[in-house]
Design a protein around this motif. Structure first.
Motif, mmCIF file in Angstrom:
data_model
loop_
_atom_site.group_PDB
_atom_site.id
_atom_site.type_symbol
_atom_site.label_atom_id
_atom_site.label_comp_id
_atom_site.label_asym_id
_atom_site.label_seq_id
_atom_site.Cartn_x
_atom_site.Cartn_y
_atom_site.Cartn_z
ATOM 1 N N ASN A 1 3.923 59.443 30.904
ATOM 2 C CA ASN A 1 2.522 59.662 31.264
ATOM 3 C C ASN A 1 2.159 61.143 31.344
ATOM 4 O O ASN A 1 1.108 61.491 31.878
ATOM 5 N N HIS A 2 3.023 62.003 30.847
ATOM 6 C CA HIS A 2 2.787 63.446 30.765
ATOM 7 C C HIS A 2 2.506 64.070 32.129
ATOM 8 O O HIS A 2 1.639 64.923 32.269
ATOM 9 N N LYS A 3 3.243 63.649 33.126
ATOM 10 C CA LYS A 3 3.149 64.224 34.475
ATOM 11 C C LYS A 3 4.475 64.945 34.731
ATOM 12 O O LYS A 3 5.419 64.359 35.252
ATOM 13 N N TYR A 4 4.505 66.217 34.355
ATOM 14 C CA TYR A 4 5.773 66.927 34.326
ATOM 15 C C TYR A 4 6.199 67.497 35.679
ATOM 16 O O TYR A 4 7.388 67.621 35.933
ATOM 17 N N LEU A 5 5.281 67.847 36.538
ATOM 18 C CA LEU A 5 5.649 68.384 37.841
ATOM 19 C C LEU A 5 6.349 67.341 38.717
ATOM 20 O O LEU A 5 7.422 67.618 39.264
ATOM 21 N N PRO A 6 5.787 66.133 38.852
ATOM 22 C CA PRO A 6 6.533 65.120 39.617
ATOM 23 C C PRO A 6 7.869 64.764 38.965
ATOM 24 O O PRO A 6 8.843 64.459 39.642
ATOM 25 N N SER A 7 7.902 64.828 37.651
ATOM 26 C CA SER A 7 9.144 64.555 36.940
ATOM 27 C C SER A 7 10.213 65.573 37.304
ATOM 28 O O SER A 7 11.379 65.211 37.526
ATOM 29 N N ALA A 8 9.838 66.835 37.384
ATOM 30 C CA ALA A 8 10.786 67.877 37.764
ATOM 31 C C ALA A 8 11.271 67.669 39.196
ATOM 32 O O ALA A 8 12.461 67.855 39.503
ATOM 33 N N PHE A 9 10.364 67.266 40.079
ATOM 34 C CA PHE A 9 10.746 66.978 41.460
ATOM 35 C C PHE A 9 11.755 65.831 41.520
ATOM 36 O O PHE A 9 12.759 65.900 42.239
ATOM 37 N N LEU A 10 11.508 64.775 40.759
ATOM 38 C CA LEU A 10 12.411 63.631 40.763
ATOM 39 C C LEU A 10 13.773 63.960 40.163
ATOM 40 O O LEU A 10 14.788 63.410 40.582
ATOM 41 N N VAL A 11 13.793 64.857 39.194
ATOM 42 C CA VAL A 11 15.079 65.299 38.643
ATOM 43 C C VAL A 11 15.868 66.027 39.724
ATOM 44 O O VAL A 11 17.079 65.817 39.872
ATOM 45 N N GLY A 12 15.200 66.863 40.511
ATOM 46 C CA GLY A 12 15.866 67.556 41.610
ATOM 47 C C GLY A 12 16.374 66.596 42.672
ATOM 48 O O GLY A 12 17.484 66.753 43.192
ATOM 49 N N VAL A 13 15.567 65.595 42.990
ATOM 50 C CA VAL A 13 15.977 64.589 43.978
ATOM 51 C C VAL A 13 17.196 63.825 43.467
ATOM 52 O O VAL A 13 18.155 63.600 44.213
ATOM 53 N N ALA A 14 17.173 63.433 42.212
ATOM 54 C CA ALA A 14 18.303 62.703 41.637
ATOM 55 C C ALA A 14 19.567 63.564 41.646
ATOM 56 O O ALA A 14 20.657 63.067 41.940
ATOM 57 N N ALA A 15 19.423 64.858 41.353
ATOM 58 C CA ALA A 15 20.584 65.752 41.373
ATOM 59 C C ALA A 15 21.159 65.863 42.781
ATOM 60 O O ALA A 15 22.383 65.827 42.965
ATOM 61 N N CYS A 16 20.304 65.973 43.782
ATOM 62 C CA CYS A 16 20.772 66.029 45.174
ATOM 63 C C CYS A 16 21.471 64.731 45.558
ATOM 64 O O CYS A 16 22.521 64.756 46.223
ATOM 65 N N LEU A 17 20.906 63.611 45.151
ATOM 66 C CA LEU A 17 21.523 62.328 45.476
ATOM 67 C C LEU A 17 22.875 62.159 44.796
ATOM 68 O O LEU A 17 23.809 61.608 45.384
ATOM 69 N N SER A 40 14.811 57.067 41.099
ATOM 70 C CA SER A 40 14.460 58.413 40.635
ATOM 71 C C SER A 40 14.469 58.494 39.118
ATOM 72 O O SER A 40 13.574 59.091 38.517
ATOM 73 N N ILE A 41 15.460 57.886 38.504
ATOM 74 C CA ILE A 41 15.543 57.908 37.045
ATOM 75 C C ILE A 41 14.376 57.129 36.435
ATOM 76 O O ILE A 41 13.763 57.583 35.460
ATOM 77 N N CYS A 42 14.051 55.979 37.031
ATOM 78 C CA CYS A 42 12.888 55.212 36.547
ATOM 79 C C CYS A 42 11.601 56.026 36.719
ATOM 80 O O CYS A 42 10.727 56.007 35.849
ATOM 81 N N GLY A 43 11.489 56.747 37.823
ATOM 82 C CA GLY A 43 10.325 57.592 38.056
ATOM 83 C C GLY A 43 10.222 58.734 37.063
ATOM 84 O O GLY A 43 9.134 59.078 36.608
#
Length: 63
Positions: free
Chosen positions: A28-44, A18-21
């Motif tokens: 690559n300026h893709k902020y929406l997937p980045s926000a999703f991955l931050v949420g996933v990492a926080a849950c994990l 998740s952190i690598c993602g």
């Protein structure tokens, strides 16, 4: 106990991916997937914290 050990390894690998993602998405300026991955990492992180608390409790009970 083996299942919890395997679950801990899975959480660690998922957090690392998740952190690598997040880094890749940010570069690559893709902020929406980045926000999703931050949420996933926080849950994990939360699930890993709960698992660690449970393991500590079980080790104290064995003594």
């Amino acid at each position: 106990m083996g299942k919890k050990f395997a679950l801990n390894i899975f959480y660690n690998l998922a957090i690392i991916l998740s952190i690598c993602g997040v880094v890749w998405c940010y570069q690559n300026h893709k902020y929406l997937p980045s926000a999703f991955l931050v949420g996933v990492a926080a849950c994990l992180f939360y699930f890993k914290y709960q698992l660690t608390k449970e393991l500590r409790k079980s080790f104290k009970e064995k003594k």
